[in-house]
Scaffold this motif. Structure first.
Motif, PDB file in Angstrom:
ATOM      1  N   THR A 177       0.826  -1.215   0.000  1.00 53.54           N
ATOM      2  CA  THR A 177       0.000   0.000   0.000  1.00 53.54           C
ATOM      3  C   THR A 177       0.858   1.261   0.000  1.00 53.54           C
ATOM      4  O   THR A 177       0.523   2.246  -0.670  1.00 53.54           O
ATOM      5  N   GLN A 178       1.972   1.242   0.707  1.00 53.96           N
ATOM      6  CA  GLN A 178       2.823   2.432   0.783  1.00 53.96           C
ATOM      7  C   GLN A 178       3.571   2.687  -0.516  1.00 53.96           C
ATOM      8  O   GLN A 178       3.727   3.844  -0.933  1.00 53.96           O
ATOM      9  N   ILE A 179       4.029   1.643  -1.187  1.00 50.98           N
ATOM     10  CA  ILE A 179       4.670   1.797  -2.497  1.00 50.98           C
ATOM     11  C   ILE A 179       3.683   2.402  -3.489  1.00 50.98           C
ATOM     12  O   ILE A 179       4.013   3.322  -4.266  1.00 50.98           O
ATOM     13  N   MET A 180       2.463   1.905  -3.480  1.00 49.71           N
ATOM     14  CA  MET A 180       1.447   2.429  -4.396  1.00 49.71           C
ATOM     15  C   MET A 180       1.113   3.885  -4.081  1.00 49.71           C
ATOM     16  O   MET A 180       0.912   4.701  -4.989  1.00 49.71           O
ATOM     17  N   LEU A 181       1.040   4.230  -2.806  1.00 43.89           N
ATOM     18  CA  LEU A 181       0.728   5.607  -2.428  1.00 43.89           C
ATOM     19  C   LEU A 181       1.817   6.574  -2.870  1.00 43.89           C
ATOM     20  O   LEU A 181       1.531   7.661  -3.393  1.00 43.89           O
ATOM     21  N   ILE A 182       3.070   6.204  -2.669  1.00 42.21           N
ATOM     22  CA  ILE A 182       4.177   7.058  -3.099  1.00 42.21           C
ATOM     23  C   ILE A 182       4.118   7.282  -4.619  1.00 42.21           C
ATOM     24  O   ILE A 182       4.286   8.406  -5.111  1.00 42.21           O
ATOM     25  N   THR A 183       3.861   6.212  -5.363  1.00 50.38           N
ATOM     26  CA  THR A 183       3.795   6.306  -6.824  1.00 50.38           C
ATOM     27  C   THR A 183       2.649   7.200  -7.283  1.00 50.38           C
ATOM     28  O   THR A 183       2.823   8.086  -8.135  1.00 50.38           O
ATOM     29  N   ILE A 193      -6.723   9.216 -10.319  1.00 42.45           N
ATOM     30  CA  ILE A 193      -5.564   9.034  -9.447  1.00 42.45           C
ATOM     31  C   ILE A 193      -5.940   9.224  -7.984  1.00 42.45           C
ATOM     32  O   ILE A 193      -5.548   8.438  -7.113  1.00 42.45           O
ATOM     33  N   VAL A 194      -6.713  10.270  -7.680  1.00 43.20           N
ATOM     34  CA  VAL A 194      -7.080  10.490  -6.274  1.00 43.20           C
ATOM     35  C   VAL A 194      -8.006   9.383  -5.775  1.00 43.20           C
ATOM     36  O   VAL A 194      -8.011   9.052  -4.588  1.00 43.20           O
ATOM     37  N   SER A 195      -8.784   8.773  -6.680  1.00 41.26           N
ATOM     38  CA  SER A 195      -9.602   7.624  -6.296  1.00 41.26           C
ATOM     39  C   SER A 195      -8.716   6.455  -5.888  1.00 41.26           C
ATOM     40  O   SER A 195      -8.982   5.770  -4.895  1.00 41.26           O
ATOM     41  N   ALA A 196      -7.658   6.228  -6.655  1.00 42.05           N
ATOM     42  CA  ALA A 196      -6.723   5.151  -6.322  1.00 42.05           C
ATOM     43  C   ALA A 196      -5.973   5.453  -5.029  1.00 42.05           C
ATOM     44  O   ALA A 196      -5.743   4.550  -4.206  1.00 42.05           O
ATOM     45  N   ILE A 197      -5.598   6.711  -4.828  1.00 40.57           N
ATOM     46  CA  ILE A 197      -4.945   7.095  -3.565  1.00 40.57           C
ATOM     47  C   ILE A 197      -5.868   6.809  -2.394  1.00 40.57           C
ATOM     48  O   ILE A 197      -5.441   6.282  -1.355  1.00 40.57           O
ATOM     49  N   SER A 198      -7.125   7.130  -2.548  1.00 39.40           N
ATOM     50  CA  SER A 198      -8.102   6.887  -1.494  1.00 39.40           C
ATOM     51  C   SER A 198      -8.193   5.399  -1.163  1.00 39.40           C
ATOM     52  O   SER A 198      -8.224   5.008   0.012  1.00 39.40           O
ATOM     53  N   SER A 227      -4.936   4.232   0.545  1.00 38.93           N
ATOM     54  CA  SER A 227      -4.833   4.858   1.867  1.00 38.93           C
ATOM     55  C   SER A 227      -5.736   4.150   2.867  1.00 38.93           C
ATOM     56  O   SER A 227      -5.317   3.841   3.994  1.00 38.93           O
ATOM     57  N   ALA A 228      -6.982   3.872   2.468  1.00 37.87           N
ATOM     58  CA  ALA A 228      -7.897   3.150   3.350  1.00 37.87           C
ATOM     59  C   ALA A 228      -7.378   1.752   3.642  1.00 37.87           C
ATOM     60  O   ALA A 228      -7.506   1.251   4.774  1.00 37.87           O
ATOM     61  N   SER A 229      -6.770   1.119   2.652  1.00 33.86           N
ATOM     62  CA  SER A 229      -6.209  -0.223   2.840  1.00 33.86           C
ATOM     63  C   SER A 229      -5.021  -0.191   3.799  1.00 33.86           C
ATOM     64  O   SER A 229      -4.842  -1.095   4.626  1.00 33.86           O
ATOM     65  N   GLN A 230      -4.196   0.837   3.672  1.00 35.51           N
ATOM     66  CA  GLN A 230      -3.091   0.999   4.611  1.00 35.51           C
ATOM     67  C   GLN A 230      -3.616   1.146   6.039  1.00 35.51           C
ATOM     68  O   GLN A 230      -3.063   0.565   6.982  1.00 35.51           O
ATOM     69  N   ASP A 231      -4.692   1.896   6.216  1.00 32.33           N
ATOM     70  CA  ASP A 231      -5.271   2.080   7.546  1.00 32.33           C
ATOM     71  C   ASP A 231      -5.711   0.757   8.152  1.00 32.33           C
ATOM     72  O   ASP A 231      -5.546   0.516   9.356  1.00 32.33           O
ATOM     73  N   VAL A 235       8.477   8.017   5.322  1.00 34.80           N
ATOM     74  CA  VAL A 235       8.466   7.745   6.767  1.00 34.80           C
ATOM     75  C   VAL A 235       7.786   6.415   7.050  1.00 34.80           C
ATOM     76  O   VAL A 235       8.287   5.576   7.808  1.00 34.80           O
ATOM     77  N   GLY A 236       6.640   6.187   6.429  1.00 38.00           N
ATOM     78  CA  GLY A 236       5.925   4.940   6.630  1.00 38.00           C
ATOM     79  C   GLY A 236       6.639   3.760   6.016  1.00 38.00           C
ATOM     80  O   GLY A 236       6.716   2.680   6.622  1.00 38.00           O
ATOM     81  N   LEU A 237       7.176   3.938   4.808  1.00 42.15           N
ATOM     82  CA  LEU A 237       7.856   2.835   4.128  1.00 42.15           C
ATOM     83  C   LEU A 237       9.092   2.388   4.893  1.00 42.15           C
ATOM     84  O   LEU A 237       9.328   1.176   5.064  1.00 42.15           O
ATOM     85  N   ILE A 238       9.894   3.331   5.360  1.00 41.84           N
ATOM     86  CA  ILE A 238      11.101   2.990   6.132  1.00 41.84           C
ATOM     87  C   ILE A 238      10.707   2.274   7.429  1.00 41.84           C
ATOM     88  O   ILE A 238      11.359   1.308   7.853  1.00 41.84           O
TER      89      ILE A 238
END
Length: 421
Positions: free
Chosen positions: A88-94, A114-119, A122-126, A186-189
């Motif tokens: 999820t974090q790799i996809m968000l950065i991209t 794009i913002v739909s995919a970010i959403s 992001s929800a999946s990361q949560d 920060v999250g990926l590291i």
């Protein structure tokens, strides 16, 4: 606190993980609700369209539908929780970086995709971060850990809501977009450095178990009628302030404030207000209990909307901007800490991930669907009447406390999240 000093409970690696994962969770959301609206408004996109774009936040409302999948299946790298965090974090950065390539004036459709995919990511990361946090925190650290997480979540808003807004005043918007994406590292590291919280075999052995049991327990616990009342309360309790803050950045801009003024005056005031509200709320709840906190903090949350009414009347005034935004987010902070505690209390510890995903999904319905109508309301009635409408929309949630959280009910046990069926 048993067998552990206060210092040991606060100053440990688990608290640091809560801070960095909280920052990583909040950053994409604040990009969507604070930075993107300002970016679109700067390109003269109308308020109705900007308001409708809030609909792309629907994954936050429906994330409980795929949370069992993330609970059930283990990716072939990093483990059950860390594997999903990494993806999820790799996809968000991209995706966040990709926004820098488009112009709202001519490529709005691409931006919406794009913002739909970010959403979604992001929800999946949560989902996975919430589960990881619950698994690494012992019971006597749940309060502190979630408080650190919540504060870091809010402080992440400084990046898209302050730093990037200020950068947009001096550089192209693309530079501001890339600056936000960099902070997702920060999250990926963190994901690469932490240990896996789940052991092989901990996952549900069938998808049916992962899907059915959490919902079955919730609706059978006190009867389906009480379950429905609770879900309705989660929608209504923060309806008013969700509407009031949905298009606040375009509101500030329409009052004549520049992106630099918004990123400094309003952002600092909001952060101070939310931080004070969260800290004071957490301390007060020790004495008040959850039910009475929902009442008292709800009143603050209700009255704080009137600050934006005042700003809409006064217009361009730095002092009123600071007071109104700070007061609004004092109410937001108080109301949020009470509602999160209520959701935690109502969660069965055996099904924390999926049930909390359900509760938090329901709670953001106003921010996603109702807030999408705010642009139309503003254009029809104007800002002053709109914020008065927000005030009255907050009343039903307060009235539901008579059934959901009676004032004189038996005090809750501090820190308890389990609830027997």
């Amino acid at each position: 606190m048993t067998n552990k000093t206060f210092k040991e409970a606060i100053l440990n690696k688990r608290m640091l993980i809560c801070i960095t994962t909280g920052f990583s969770s909040g950053l994409p959301l604040y990009l969507l609700i604070q930075f993107v609206p300002a970016w679109l408004r700067s390109a003269d996109i109308d308020l109705s369209t900007i308001g409708l774009i809030n609909l792309v936040l629907f994954p936050y409302t429906w994330k409980f539908l795929w949370s069992p999948v993330m609970d059930r299946f283990v990716l072939p790298f990093f483990g059950r929780r860390r594997g999903w965090m990494f993806v999820t974090q790799i996809m968000l950065i991209t995706l966040m970086s990709a926004l820098s390539l488009f112009d709202p004036a001519t490529e709005l459709t691409h931006i919406i995709l794009i913002v739909s995919a970010i959403s979604f990511f992001s929800a999946s990361q949560d989902i996975v971060i919430d589960a990881y946090r619950r698994e690494i925190l012992p019971d006597d650290e749940l309060g502190a850990g979630n408080a650190f997480y919540a504060q870091a979540y809010r402080l992440s808003s400084f990046v898209p809501g302050s730093l990037a807004m200020i950068l947009a005043g001096f550089f192209p918007w693309s530079v501001a977009h890339l600056s936000i994406a960099v902070f997702m590292l920060v999250g990926l590291i963190t994901t690469l450095l932490i240990k896996e919280s789940s052991k092989p075999g901990d996952e549900p052995q069938t998808l049916r178990i992962a899907v059915i049991e959490p919902f079955k327990e919730f609706f059978q616990r006190d009867g389906w009628q009480q379950a429905v009342w609770m879900l309705l309360f989660l929608i209504l309790y923060k309806l008013g302030d969700s509407m009031a803050t949905a298009l606040e950045t375009p509101f500030f801009m329409d009052m004549g404030f520049s992106t630099v003024e918004i990123g400094s005056i309003a952002k600092i005031s909001k952060t101070i207000g939310a931080t004070v509200g969260t800290i004071l709320g957490g301390l007060a709840m020790i004495k008040l209990g959850i039910n009475r906190s929902l009442w008292i903090f709800g009143v603050f949350q209700l009255i704080s909307i009137l600050g934006y009414v005042l700003l809409s009347i006064v217009g361009y005034n730095h002092l009123v901007l600071a007071i109104a935004s700070g007061f609004e987010y004092l109410g937001v902070g108080l109301g949020s800490v009470a509602l999160i505690a209520y959701m935690a209390k109502s969660t069965n510890k055996n099904f924390t991930a999926t049930q909390f995903a359900l509760f938090s999904s329901i709670a953001v319905i106003p921010r996603t669907f109702v807030s999408a109508t705010t642009g139309f309301i503003i254009e029809s009635f104007g800002y002053t009447q709109f914020f008065i409408i927000c005030f009255f929309c907050a009343l039903p949630g307060m009235l539901m406390l008579l059934k959901i959280a009676p004032w004189n009910s038996k005090p809750e046990e501090p820190g308890r999240i389990e609830r027997t069926s």
